[in-house]
Scaffold this motif. Sequence first.
Motif, mmCIF file in Angstrom:
data_model
loop_
_atom_site.group_PDB
_atom_site.id
_atom_site.type_symbol
_atom_site.label_atom_id
_atom_site.label_comp_id
_atom_site.label_asym_id
_atom_site.label_seq_id
_atom_site.Cartn_x
_atom_site.Cartn_y
_atom_site.Cartn_z
ATOM 1 N N LEU A 15 0.846 -1.184 0.000
ATOM 2 C CA LEU A 15 0.000 0.000 0.000
ATOM 3 C C LEU A 15 0.888 1.242 0.000
ATOM 4 O O LEU A 15 1.834 1.334 0.778
ATOM 5 C CB LEU A 15 -0.884 -0.010 1.254
ATOM 6 C CG LEU A 15 -1.853 1.131 1.457
ATOM 7 C CD1 LEU A 15 -2.921 1.114 0.377
ATOM 8 C CD2 LEU A 15 -2.514 1.016 2.823
ATOM 9 N N VAL A 16 0.609 2.178 -0.875
ATOM 10 C CA VAL A 16 1.347 3.446 -0.916
ATOM 11 C C VAL A 16 0.351 4.588 -1.010
ATOM 12 O O VAL A 16 -0.754 4.427 -1.529
ATOM 13 C CB VAL A 16 2.332 3.524 -2.111
ATOM 14 C CG1 VAL A 16 3.448 2.528 -1.959
ATOM 15 C CG2 VAL A 16 1.624 3.333 -3.423
ATOM 16 N N GLU A 17 0.765 5.736 -0.497
ATOM 17 C CA GLU A 17 -0.067 6.932 -0.603
ATOM 18 C C GLU A 17 0.505 7.800 -1.707
ATOM 19 O O GLU A 17 1.700 8.077 -1.735
ATOM 20 C CB GLU A 17 -0.100 7.673 0.725
ATOM 21 C CG GLU A 17 -0.828 6.899 1.800
ATOM 22 C CD GLU A 17 -1.050 7.715 3.059
ATOM 23 O OE1 GLU A 17 -1.181 8.957 2.947
ATOM 24 O OE2 GLU A 17 -1.097 7.118 4.122
ATOM 25 N N LEU A 18 -0.350 8.216 -2.611
ATOM 26 C CA LEU A 18 0.068 9.051 -3.737
ATOM 27 C C LEU A 18 -0.484 10.453 -3.554
ATOM 28 O O LEU A 18 -1.645 10.628 -3.180
ATOM 29 C CB LEU A 18 -0.435 8.460 -5.054
ATOM 30 C CG LEU A 18 0.058 7.062 -5.404
ATOM 31 C CD1 LEU A 18 -0.665 6.543 -6.631
ATOM 32 C CD2 LEU A 18 1.555 7.073 -5.627
ATOM 33 N N ASP A 19 0.361 11.451 -3.826
ATOM 34 C CA ASP A 19 -0.090 12.840 -3.781
ATOM 35 C C ASP A 19 -0.507 13.250 -5.182
ATOM 36 O O ASP A 19 0.280 13.162 -6.128
ATOM 37 C CB ASP A 19 1.041 13.755 -3.298
ATOM 38 C CG ASP A 19 1.396 13.505 -1.838
ATOM 39 O OD1 ASP A 19 0.469 13.167 -1.072
ATOM 40 O OD2 ASP A 19 2.575 13.651 -1.469
ATOM 41 N N ASP A 70 -4.449 13.191 -12.351
ATOM 42 C CA ASP A 70 -3.080 13.079 -11.821
ATOM 43 C C ASP A 70 -2.927 11.802 -11.005
ATOM 44 O O ASP A 70 -1.899 11.134 -11.077
ATOM 45 C CB ASP A 70 -2.736 14.286 -10.938
ATOM 46 C CG ASP A 70 -2.593 15.580 -11.724
ATOM 47 O OD1 ASP A 70 -2.470 15.508 -12.969
ATOM 48 O OD2 ASP A 70 -2.616 16.658 -11.094
ATOM 49 N N LEU A 71 -3.950 11.470 -10.230
ATOM 50 C CA LEU A 71 -3.915 10.262 -9.419
ATOM 51 C C LEU A 71 -3.866 9.021 -10.302
ATOM 52 O O LEU A 71 -3.073 8.107 -10.065
ATOM 53 C CB LEU A 71 -5.126 10.196 -8.482
ATOM 54 C CG LEU A 71 -5.220 8.993 -7.553
ATOM 55 C CD1 LEU A 71 -4.015 8.950 -6.611
ATOM 56 C CD2 LEU A 71 -6.509 9.034 -6.752
ATOM 57 N N GLU A 125 -0.753 4.482 -12.512
ATOM 58 C CA GLU A 125 -0.297 3.730 -13.685
ATOM 59 C C GLU A 125 1.226 3.691 -13.752
ATOM 60 O O GLU A 125 1.815 2.651 -14.027
ATOM 61 C CB GLU A 125 -0.873 4.346 -14.967
ATOM 62 C CG GLU A 125 -0.584 3.544 -16.212
ATOM 63 C CD GLU A 125 -1.178 2.148 -16.185
ATOM 64 O OE1 GLU A 125 -0.569 1.253 -16.789
ATOM 65 O OE2 GLU A 125 -2.235 1.942 -15.566
ATOM 66 N N GLN A 126 1.862 4.823 -13.466
ATOM 67 C CA GLN A 126 3.324 4.880 -13.490
ATOM 68 C C GLN A 126 3.903 3.960 -12.418
ATOM 69 O O GLN A 126 4.880 3.253 -12.651
ATOM 70 C CB GLN A 126 3.801 6.310 -13.268
ATOM 71 C CG GLN A 126 5.314 6.444 -13.292
ATOM 72 C CD GLN A 126 5.773 7.876 -13.070
ATOM 73 O OE1 GLN A 126 4.960 8.772 -12.874
ATOM 74 N NE2 GLN A 126 7.070 8.075 -13.099
ATOM 75 N N LEU A 127 3.298 3.948 -11.248
ATOM 76 C CA LEU A 127 3.769 3.096 -10.160
ATOM 77 C C LEU A 127 3.651 1.627 -10.518
ATOM 78 O O LEU A 127 4.556 0.829 -10.256
ATOM 79 C CB LEU A 127 2.955 3.400 -8.893
ATOM 80 C CG LEU A 127 3.413 2.758 -7.604
ATOM 81 C CD1 LEU A 127 4.787 3.268 -7.208
ATOM 82 C CD2 LEU A 127 2.418 3.048 -6.499
ATOM 83 N N LEU A 128 2.548 1.237 -11.152
ATOM 84 C CA LEU A 128 2.347 -0.159 -11.525
ATOM 85 C C LEU A 128 3.302 -0.611 -12.627
ATOM 86 O O LEU A 128 3.701 -1.769 -12.671
ATOM 87 C CB LEU A 128 0.900 -0.391 -11.966
ATOM 88 C CG LEU A 128 -0.149 -0.306 -10.863
ATOM 89 C CD1 LEU A 128 -1.540 -0.364 -11.467
ATOM 90 C CD2 LEU A 128 0.036 -1.396 -9.838
#
Length: 196
Positions: free
Chosen positions: A116-120, A126-127, A132-135
């Motif tokens: 689990l990560v929190e994205l700003d 943007d989210l 998508e970039q993280l995956l």
Amino acid sequence: MTRQVFLYDPPERFVAGTVGLPGRRTFFLQASAGGRVTSVALEKTQVAALAERMDELLDEVVRRSGGSAPVPAVAPSENADTAPLDAPVEEEFRVGTMALAWDGDADRMIVEAQALVELDAESEDDLAAAEEQLLQDEENGPPMLRVRLSGAQARAFAKRALDVVNAGRPPCPLCSLPLDPEGHVCPRQNGYRRGA
């Protein structure tokens, strides 16, 4: 930060299990092989969704192959695993995102559980772009558990996972909320209790 991938190809054991009493249980996925054990925490609903989707994907593989895929229709009894989680249960991370895939060349189910990560992000777009970039980032990113299972192992996992989810507190026959051993205030009875 370099991504840490806990890879089990194949695992000697891959199970869902719990620690704690019903109503206060913590759910885990646990993979082990060659003396290594990896445990990741997740929610009860995630375990249920993973097991249900795994069964659906296996059924689809059988359907598309015309029954020739090495996937049993039900979990083989020789693959049944009712043993508790291997102790000590040490949480590597809490699962945020899960993915399932079927490798048709190797006839293997691929299960991925990512931390689990929190994205700003300032907007929904943007989210979505950040997710998508993280995956897609194989080198950097949150830790991940990746397990490759045979069809029989996947069926056995799904059966046990659903059994673990259903082994909790029984549901109230009126409202379907879990019944606690200490008592249950049922919203459908609106505070009224029948005499014994």
